[in-house]
Design a protein around this motif. Structure first.
Motif, short mmCIF file in Angstrom:
data_model
loop_
_atom_site.label_atom_id
_atom_site.label_comp_id
_atom_site.label_asym_id
_atom_site.label_seq_id
_atom_site.Cartn_x
_atom_site.Cartn_y
_atom_site.Cartn_z
N ARG A 430 39.72 39.93 38.58
CA ARG A 430 40.57 38.99 39.33
C ARG A 430 39.76 38.31 40.43
O ARG A 430 39.90 37.11 40.68
CB ARG A 430 41.74 39.74 39.97
N GLU A 431 38.93 39.09 41.09
CA GLU A 431 38.19 38.56 42.24
C GLU A 431 37.15 37.52 41.83
O GLU A 431 37.01 36.48 42.47
CB GLU A 431 37.51 39.70 42.99
N GLN A 432 36.42 37.79 40.75
CA GLN A 432 35.30 36.90 40.42
C GLN A 432 35.68 35.73 39.52
O GLN A 432 34.99 34.70 39.51
CB GLN A 432 34.16 37.69 39.78
N SER A 433 36.80 35.86 38.78
CA SER A 433 37.11 34.76 37.85
C SER A 433 38.60 34.63 37.57
O SER A 433 38.98 34.04 36.55
CB SER A 433 36.37 34.96 36.53
N PHE A 434 39.46 35.16 38.46
CA PHE A 434 40.92 35.09 38.29
C PHE A 434 41.35 35.72 36.97
O PHE A 434 42.39 35.37 36.41
CB PHE A 434 41.41 33.64 38.34
N GLY A 435 40.55 36.65 36.45
CA GLY A 435 40.89 37.35 35.22
C GLY A 435 40.45 36.64 33.95
O GLY A 435 40.68 37.16 32.85
N LEU A 436 39.83 35.47 34.06
CA LEU A 436 39.37 34.77 32.86
C LEU A 436 38.06 35.37 32.36
O LEU A 436 37.24 35.86 33.14
CB LEU A 436 39.17 33.28 33.13
N MET A 437 37.86 35.32 31.04
CA MET A 437 36.60 35.71 30.42
C MET A 437 36.25 34.67 29.36
O MET A 437 37.05 33.79 29.04
CB MET A 437 36.70 37.11 29.80
#
Length: 472
Positions: A430-437
């Motif tokens: 969540r912190e580094q990419s809002f949960g996107l991969m």
């Protein structure tokens, strides 16, 4: 966990190196204090001088190197910093000798053998004197591991000293030669591997933390694979390792991939290998690339073992995305929002300017703890588009993409295949990419061309679906 491994390594070195030098105890007794103050530093470097100058036979010099190594191990952080800075200052390149050697070359002109002798003299002059000590440390049991850990400490010390930077850089050059890819062995790691090795995997895992031994066992189940590179001089220490899931289709959610309650799949029925974690285990080897060779060798290994595998993809984090988005809001939000975007996002913000809308969206997504593909479709569509923009167009001065994971895979010939919404539910995700991969696809037919295009022309390989998203 890491502290425990380090403690055992230090204790083992102390014991083994004590066997190398019978005079160690008399040397250490009443020896330097942990912080290595100036008066103690001078006493220690009297020993270093003799070892570097080669005073004594080779056996005694090896013993002296062991003594110096033991002193270093017993120092605290401040003491080790003082030791390394002094080592860099005292024993770098002798510039007077370099200048004299250059003058000799000029005087020799093009006449042999004078010219060749002068060139050889210059080569020797350009070699830092600390290499003599480093070379003797490599002859000790686990000496190479000691030097790798020593460089890791150099990289972590702040603030940086110029002498320390030169020492670390030169040690990296030496380690690069010692850790040539031709000397590395690819090893499959499974549940039957030693407990100490599995413990190190838990400690070194840097992408998705291994939470328990049950989690570890799940990652080594029959539908999982784990491979690592090992070096003959560090046989019990992985240099880098990759974790692979054998599945049906390209995975888009890491929580589902690591779900311990799901039954294992028959690997002969899988059609896709998902590389979901690649971890560098040795900080001291930073700047020495193994990952590209590791992926290619693992693909070859899996293809031989399981010819049913047709697709090789990653499920990767996007570590720089959140920070990039925040910077866009603060620096220049213009151009990120189309009229259609503003209309779709009106559910989350009634602001008028791009900066205000994006600020509202940023706050909204940070506060949410869960998402629904139905109720949050506008939000997911926008962030998938935004992530695609970041992955493809956010580049540094060298023309390469800024995202470090993206740069790694694009350099290796992969293409950006798909951006996944709500794919990593962890706090870190969540912190580094809002949960996107993101999935990077390794199409074996296109790897070479993709890599060449990226390296030479800075072209980012991407799927048709990603191109469609970018077109809006």
């Amino acid at each position: 966990m890491k502290a425990g491994i380090l403690d055992r390594t230090i204790n083992n070195l102390w014991r083994v190196w004590g066997e190398v030098s019978n005079s160690t105890l008399s040397y250490i007794h009443g020896g330097p204090r942990p912080e290595l103050p100036p008066e103690d530093l001078e006493k220690v470097f009297d020993k270093v001088d003799k070892c570097i100058d080669g005073i004594g036979d080779e056996a005694s010099l090896r013993s002296q190197a062991a003594q110096i190594g033991q002193v270093y191990i017993k120092l605290n952080t401040d003491g080790r910093r003082n030791f390394l800075i002094e080592l860099g200052k005292r024993y770098g390149v002798d510039r007077h000798k370099v200048d004299a050697s250059i003058d000799s070359i000029k005087q020799a002109g093009s006449t042999d053998p004078e010219r060749s002798l002068a060139e050889e003299k210059l080569r020797r002059a350009l070699e830092p004197r600390w290499r003599s000590l480093i070379g003797r440390l490599t002859t000790l049991p686990e000496g190479v591991k000691f030097l790798v850990d020593m460089r890791a400490e150099m990289l972590s010390l702040q603030p940086k000293e110029e002498s320390l930077t030169h020492l670390s850089g030169d040690l990296r050059v030496m380690l690069s030669a010692w850790f040539d890819i031709g000397l590395l062995e690819l090893v499959r790691i499974d549940w039957n591997s030693s407990a100490s090795l599995l413990e190190k995997l838990i400690a070194y895992e840097s992408v998705h933390a291994i939470k328990s031994w049950d989690d570890m066992k799940n990652r080594l189940d029959e539908d999982r694979r784990c491979y690592g590179f090992f070096h003959p001089n560090m046989p019990n220490e992985p240099l880098i390792f990759v974790q692979v899931a054998l599945v049906d289709g390209i995975s888009q959610n890491v929580s589902e991939l690591l779900d311990e309650t799901k039954p294992a799949m028959d690997p002969t029925e899988a059609n896709t290998a998902i590389f979901y974690s690649i971890s560098n285990a040795q900080r001291g080897l930073d700047g020495i690339s193994f990952g590209n060779f590791l992926i290619k060798q693992v693909v070859e290994e899996l293809s031989k073992e399981l010819p049913n595998l047709k697709t090789f993809s990653t499920l990767s984090p996007i570590p720089g995305f959140s920070k990039w988005f925040s910077n866009q809001i603060n620096e220049d939000a213009s151009g990120l929002l189309t009229k259609i975007d503003k209309k779709k996002l009106s559910l989350y913000s009634d602001a008028q300017t791009d900066e205000e809308i994006l600020t509202d969206i940023f706050g909204h997504i940070q506060q949410k703890t869960s998402y629904s593909s139905e109720t949050d479709k506008e939000l997911s569509d926008f962030f998938i588009k935004l992530a695609a923009i970041y992955l493809v167009t956010a580049k540094g001065k060298n023309g390469k993409v800024r995202d470090p994971v993206g740069h790694f895979h694009l350099s290796n010939g992969a293409r950006i295949e798909r951006v996944n919404w709500d794919a990593d539910k962890s706090a870190r995700g969540r912190e580094q990419s809002f949960g996107l991969m993101v999935n990077y696809l390794y199409d074996l037919q296109d790897i070479k061309d993709n890599s060449t295009s990226y390296e030479s022309d800075k072209i980012v390989a991407q799927s048709a679906s990603v191109r469609s998203i970018l077109r809006g």
